[in-house]
Design a protein around this motif. Sequence first.
Motif, PDB file in Angstrom:
ATOM      1  N   ILE A 109       0.839  -1.205   0.000  1.00 57.13           N
ATOM      2  CA  ILE A 109       0.000   0.000   0.000  1.00 57.13           C
ATOM      3  C   ILE A 109       0.870   1.250   0.000  1.00 57.13           C
ATOM      4  O   ILE A 109       0.596   2.227  -0.703  1.00 57.13           O
ATOM      5  CB  ILE A 109      -0.941   0.008   1.221  1.00 57.13           C
ATOM      6  CG1 ILE A 109      -1.940  -1.153   1.136  1.00 57.13           C
ATOM      7  CG2 ILE A 109      -1.668   1.339   1.336  1.00 57.13           C
ATOM      8  CD1 ILE A 109      -2.918  -1.049  -0.004  1.00 57.13           C
ATOM      9  N   GLN A 110       1.932   1.232   0.781  1.00 56.44           N
ATOM     10  CA  GLN A 110       2.848   2.367   0.812  1.00 56.44           C
ATOM     11  C   GLN A 110       3.508   2.586  -0.546  1.00 56.44           C
ATOM     12  O   GLN A 110       3.700   3.724  -0.985  1.00 56.44           O
ATOM     13  CB  GLN A 110       3.915   2.153   1.890  1.00 56.44           C
ATOM     14  CG  GLN A 110       3.377   2.261   3.313  1.00 56.44           C
ATOM     15  CD  GLN A 110       4.406   1.879   4.354  1.00 56.44           C
ATOM     16  OE1 GLN A 110       5.276   1.042   4.103  1.00 56.44           O
ATOM     17  NE2 GLN A 110       4.309   2.481   5.527  1.00 56.44           N
ATOM     18  N   LYS A 111       3.850   1.486  -1.210  1.00 51.55           N
ATOM     19  CA  LYS A 111       4.558   1.580  -2.498  1.00 51.55           C
ATOM     20  C   LYS A 111       3.663   2.157  -3.582  1.00 51.55           C
ATOM     21  O   LYS A 111       4.118   2.982  -4.405  1.00 51.55           O
ATOM     22  CB  LYS A 111       5.068   0.195  -2.904  1.00 51.55           C
ATOM     23  CG  LYS A 111       5.880   0.201  -4.191  1.00 51.55           C
ATOM     24  CD  LYS A 111       6.426  -1.188  -4.500  1.00 51.55           C
ATOM     25  CE  LYS A 111       7.258  -1.179  -5.775  1.00 51.55           C
ATOM     26  NZ  LYS A 111       7.807  -2.543  -6.068  1.00 51.55           N
ATOM     27  N   GLY A 114       2.901   6.143   0.339  1.00 51.86           N
ATOM     28  CA  GLY A 114       4.255   6.679   0.411  1.00 51.86           C
ATOM     29  C   GLY A 114       4.424   7.934  -0.419  1.00 51.86           C
ATOM     30  O   GLY A 114       4.908   8.964   0.064  1.00 51.86           O
ATOM     31  N   ALA A 115       3.989   7.865  -1.671  1.00 52.31           N
ATOM     32  CA  ALA A 115       4.106   9.021  -2.554  1.00 52.31           C
ATOM     33  C   ALA A 115       3.192  10.156  -2.119  1.00 52.31           C
ATOM     34  O   ALA A 115       3.562  11.335  -2.209  1.00 52.31           O
ATOM     35  CB  ALA A 115       3.789   8.610  -3.993  1.00 52.31           C
ATOM     36  N   GLU A 116       1.992   9.817  -1.661  1.00 55.65           N
ATOM     37  CA  GLU A 116       1.054  10.845  -1.215  1.00 55.65           C
ATOM     38  C   GLU A 116       1.591  11.593  -0.008  1.00 55.65           C
ATOM     39  O   GLU A 116       1.476  12.831   0.086  1.00 55.65           O
ATOM     40  CB  GLU A 116      -0.298  10.207  -0.878  1.00 55.65           C
ATOM     41  CG  GLU A 116      -1.089   9.752  -2.077  1.00 55.65           C
ATOM     42  CD  GLU A 116      -1.520  10.908  -2.963  1.00 55.65           C
ATOM     43  OE1 GLU A 116      -2.037  11.906  -2.436  1.00 55.65           O
ATOM     44  OE2 GLU A 116      -1.311  10.811  -4.191  1.00 55.65           O
ATOM     45  N   LEU A 117       2.166  10.851   0.923  1.00 61.83           N
ATOM     46  CA  LEU A 117       2.724  11.482   2.122  1.00 61.83           C
ATOM     47  C   LEU A 117       3.904  12.382   1.756  1.00 61.83           C
ATOM     48  O   LEU A 117       3.993  13.528   2.227  1.00 61.83           O
ATOM     49  CB  LEU A 117       3.169  10.398   3.107  1.00 61.83           C
ATOM     50  CG  LEU A 117       3.489  10.839   4.542  1.00 61.83           C
ATOM     51  CD1 LEU A 117       2.274  11.476   5.191  1.00 61.83           C
ATOM     52  CD2 LEU A 117       3.958   9.645   5.358  1.00 61.83           C
ATOM     53  N   GLU A 118       4.774  11.889   0.924  1.00 63.30           N
ATOM     54  CA  GLU A 118       5.935  12.671   0.487  1.00 63.30           C
ATOM     55  C   GLU A 118       5.501  13.942  -0.239  1.00 63.30           C
ATOM     56  O   GLU A 118       6.014  15.035   0.033  1.00 63.30           O
ATOM     57  CB  GLU A 118       6.814  11.817  -0.438  1.00 63.30           C
ATOM     58  CG  GLU A 118       7.981  12.559  -1.072  1.00 63.30           C
ATOM     59  CD  GLU A 118       9.106  12.865  -0.096  1.00 63.30           C
ATOM     60  OE1 GLU A 118       9.868  13.825  -0.353  1.00 63.30           O
ATOM     61  OE2 GLU A 118       9.213  12.137   0.918  1.00 63.30           O
ATOM     62  N   ASN A 119       4.552  13.816  -1.132  1.00 63.83           N
ATOM     63  CA  ASN A 119       4.089  14.962  -1.911  1.00 63.83           C
ATOM     64  C   ASN A 119       3.416  16.005  -1.015  1.00 63.83           C
ATOM     65  O   ASN A 119       3.648  17.215  -1.165  1.00 63.83           O
ATOM     66  CB  ASN A 119       3.109  14.493  -2.988  1.00 63.83           C
ATOM     67  CG  ASN A 119       2.783  15.574  -3.989  1.00 63.83           C
ATOM     68  OD1 ASN A 119       3.681  16.219  -4.537  1.00 63.83           O
ATOM     69  ND2 ASN A 119       1.518  15.795  -4.239  1.00 63.83           N
ATOM     70  N   GLY A 120       2.594  15.526  -0.076  1.00 62.32           N
ATOM     71  CA  GLY A 120       1.895  16.447   0.819  1.00 62.32           C
ATOM     72  C   GLY A 120       2.832  17.199   1.731  1.00 62.32           C
ATOM     73  O   GLY A 120       2.692  18.419   1.932  1.00 62.32           O
ATOM     74  N   LEU A 121       3.801  16.507   2.288  1.00 56.65           N
ATOM     75  CA  LEU A 121       4.731  17.159   3.209  1.00 56.65           C
ATOM     76  C   LEU A 121       5.697  18.075   2.471  1.00 56.65           C
ATOM     77  O   LEU A 121       6.091  19.121   2.999  1.00 56.65           O
ATOM     78  CB  LEU A 121       5.502  16.108   4.011  1.00 56.65           C
ATOM     79  CG  LEU A 121       4.653  15.313   5.004  1.00 56.65           C
ATOM     80  CD1 LEU A 121       5.488  14.241   5.685  1.00 56.65           C
ATOM     81  CD2 LEU A 121       4.009  16.223   6.035  1.00 56.65           C
ATOM     82  N   ARG A 122       6.070  17.714   1.247  1.00 55.42           N
ATOM     83  CA  ARG A 122       6.916  18.605   0.454  1.00 55.42           C
ATOM     84  C   ARG A 122       6.168  19.894   0.139  1.00 55.42           C
ATOM     85  O   ARG A 122       6.748  20.986   0.164  1.00 55.42           O
ATOM     86  CB  ARG A 122       7.342  17.888  -0.840  1.00 55.42           C
ATOM     87  CG  ARG A 122       8.275  18.700  -1.732  1.00 55.42           C
ATOM     88  CD  ARG A 122       9.533  19.105  -1.001  1.00 55.42           C
ATOM     89  NE  ARG A 122      10.242  17.935  -0.458  1.00 55.42           N
ATOM     90  CZ  ARG A 122      11.202  18.017   0.453  1.00 55.42           C
ATOM     91  NH1 ARG A 122      11.535  19.210   0.948  1.00 55.42           N
ATOM     92  NH2 ARG A 122      11.807  16.928   0.898  1.00 55.42           N
ATOM     93  N   TYR A 123       4.891  19.757  -0.150  1.00 53.20           N
ATOM     94  CA  TYR A 123       4.044  20.939  -0.385  1.00 53.20           C
ATOM     95  C   TYR A 123       4.016  21.834   0.840  1.00 53.20           C
ATOM     96  O   TYR A 123       4.179  23.059   0.740  1.00 53.20           O
ATOM     97  CB  TYR A 123       2.633  20.488  -0.757  1.00 53.20           C
ATOM     98  CG  TYR A 123       1.580  21.554  -0.625  1.00 53.20           C
ATOM     99  CD1 TYR A 123       1.538  22.642  -1.500  1.00 53.20           C
ATOM    100  CD2 TYR A 123       0.602  21.477   0.364  1.00 53.20           C
ATOM    101  CE1 TYR A 123       0.565  23.623  -1.373  1.00 53.20           C
ATOM    102  CE2 TYR A 123      -0.369  22.445   0.501  1.00 53.20           C
ATOM    103  CZ  TYR A 123      -0.388  23.517  -0.372  1.00 53.20           C
ATOM    104  OH  TYR A 123      -1.345  24.492  -0.238  1.00 53.20           O
TER     105      TYR A 123
END
Length: 234
Positions: free
Chosen positions: A146-148, A152-161
């Motif tokens: 699920i993370q892969k 994982g990508a959603e969390l990274e994208n949101g926090l980078r934003y």
Amino acid sequence: MASSDTKSPESLVTLHHLNDSQSQRILWLLEELETPYNLCLYSRDEKTKRAPPELKAIHPLGKSPLLELPDKRVISESSAIIAYLLRTGDPARRFAAHDLVQDEVLTSFAGATLGPVNGIETLFDIAEKHTPWPLKLIARTVRGGIQKVFTGAELENGLRYLEDELGEKTWFNGDELGRCDVMLSWPLDIQAQRGWVDFPARFPKLAVWRARILEREAWKRGIEKGNTYDLMSW
């Protein structure tokens, strides 16, 4: 029930506060506003970690936070509670939105974007934690998948934003914290406490922002008045 003021308890708002929950940010805001209030403390069931049935008597959803007004009307949902408290308890508009549009965007982002991702991660985190060996390996494998493909990508994208949005500002709201800062504190607290994100290493600006919250006297008073804020307990 504890009261934070010498006024008649019947004339004050009442926060129905559950331990180890997002209600902590409401307790923090009440302390920031120096708003007189009553505080009713509730504890999660030791086995299920769910809210106790007593909260059902306050509101049909049986969840916390709940803000009970002097006329006995009850407000649920953190965003609605925060909006009410800022509208009624901040006459000097100290915490008013610096940018109304961006405040609304970030407030919505905290629940509508980070909320589902955190919910999925929490579900699989709890499943892995409470699944007996050797089935734990299966739960861990499913979670990794699920993370892969999604979280994982959603969390990274949101926090980078968020890291970019905060930039060099002290708060997301500007020079003083606002509704969006209070709303964002909860999802980032889950991520930090449950060890999903190494904020100092990956998102240093968000790490400093979180540290500012933990250093505020109002936050410390809220922690002292609450009944624990351990997001690893469930």
